[in-house]
Design a protein around this motif. Structure first.
Motif, short mmCIF file in Angstrom:
data_model
loop_
_atom_site.label_atom_id
_atom_site.label_comp_id
_atom_site.label_asym_id
_atom_site.label_seq_id
_atom_site.Cartn_x
_atom_site.Cartn_y
_atom_site.Cartn_z
N PHE A 38 0.82 -1.20 0.00
CA PHE A 38 0.00 0.00 0.00
C PHE A 38 0.86 1.26 0.00
O PHE A 38 0.48 2.27 -0.58
N THR A 39 2.03 1.19 0.64
CA THR A 39 2.89 2.37 0.70
C THR A 39 3.57 2.65 -0.62
O THR A 39 3.57 3.79 -1.12
N PHE A 95 0.43 1.53 -4.09
CA PHE A 95 -0.76 2.36 -4.18
C PHE A 95 -0.59 3.75 -3.58
O PHE A 95 -1.37 4.66 -3.85
N TYR A 115 1.18 9.03 2.59
CA TYR A 115 0.20 7.97 2.78
C TYR A 115 0.61 7.01 3.88
O TYR A 115 -0.24 6.45 4.57
N VAL A 153 -1.72 5.14 6.69
CA VAL A 153 -2.04 3.72 6.57
C VAL A 153 -1.52 2.87 7.73
O VAL A 153 -2.08 1.81 8.03
N TYR A 208 -10.90 -3.95 5.62
CA TYR A 208 -10.98 -3.42 4.25
C TYR A 208 -12.25 -2.60 4.04
O TYR A 208 -12.33 -1.79 3.11
N PHE A 246 -7.61 2.07 5.06
CA PHE A 246 -6.77 2.37 3.91
C PHE A 246 -7.16 3.64 3.17
O PHE A 246 -6.32 4.25 2.52
#
Length: 262
Positions: A49-50, A53, A63, A67, A189, A194
């Motif tokens: 995710f880091t 995305f 981000y 997160v 989720y 997120f």
């Protein structure tokens, strides 16, 4: 004291719990694959995710700050879910029947799983936070705010561990326990873990804002990042304590029904 009298001596509740906690910790250390996956999978998700995305979600590169609190809760969920499988294995392999023949509090076997899981998940959480710092996460929290965040995380882990223990008790076998527990792992989720809930469609936003994960995450995020907590702190405590009470009652009722009362 005669040998017959010695066999009737019943260990104290504290002693029995200590023995079963030690047993569960040893079982956790031997099951290295599950222990490693409980740590590696959340770390991999944080890195994904880091770095994959994060640039699209927040081009400014901040981000990771958003997160990490969500990944902490995700790590706790993955770690707690293994409790359901461990409890189901004990309930189906006949060992509970052996414990019932001994002068001990047999329900302590469940306490052992819960306490061992709590300790294991706190260690995994510390590792995840450490990796978060390596990838650029920095917290503005004071020592008191870190302690408060750790308290919320511990309460969350305890509530979900007892819940997963109840699922393991209620399941017919370890495979079913794993399947039922896996369904709960989707909750992060469908929360603010997120992305902010404001970015979601209206119908999904209602779900995300009225489930237990979101207020817990926002409380931890507020304590560690300095964002407004509003009433999320009270909601997080209410959710965790409510789930803990329900799961505790569920555990006791199912255990008494399946294993008998000592």
């Amino acid at each position: 004291m005669t040998p017959a009298q010695m066999t009737e001596v019943k260990p104290t509740y504290l002693t029995t719990n200590a023995v079963f906690i030690g047993r569960s910790i040893r079982l956790s250390l031997r099951n290295t694959e599950a222990l490693v996956m409980a740590i590696v999978l959340p770390v991999m998700l944080m890195l994904m995710f880091t770095y994959v995305f994060g640039g699209a979600i927040d081009p400014g590169g901040d981000y990771v700050v958003y997160v990490v609190p969500g990944i902490i809760l995700l790590c706790a969920g993955f770690g707690s879910s293994s409790t359901a499988v461990s409890v189901a294995e004990d309930m189906t392999n006949g060992i509970i029947d052996r414990f019932r023949t001994m002068p001990i509090h047999s329900v302590s076997v469940i306490t052992g799983h819960i306490v061992a899981s709590l300790a294991r998940n706190l260690v995994a959480t510390g590792i995840v936070i450490g990796v978060g710092h390596l990838v650029g996460y920095r917290s503005s929290a004071s020592a008191g705010e870190w302690l408060a965040a750790l308290g919320v995380i511990t309460l969350f882990i305890l509530a979900f561990t007892v819940l997963f223990a109840a699922i393991g008790l209620s399941s017919g076998n370890p495979s079913a326990a794993s399947g039922y527990g896996f369904a709960l792992l989707f909750l992060p989720y469908l929360s603010s873990a997120f992305v902010p809930t404001e970015t979601m469609p209206t119908w999904l936003r209602g779900v995300a804002e009225h489930q237990p994960i979101t207020p817990v995450i926002e409380t931890i995020r507020g304590l560690l990042n300095g964002t407004p907590i509003h009433n999320n702190g009270w909601l997080a405590l209410a959710w965790c304590l409510g789930l803990l009470a329900i799961a505790f009652i569920w555990c006791n009722l199912v255990f008494k029904r399946k294993a008998g009362r000592r």
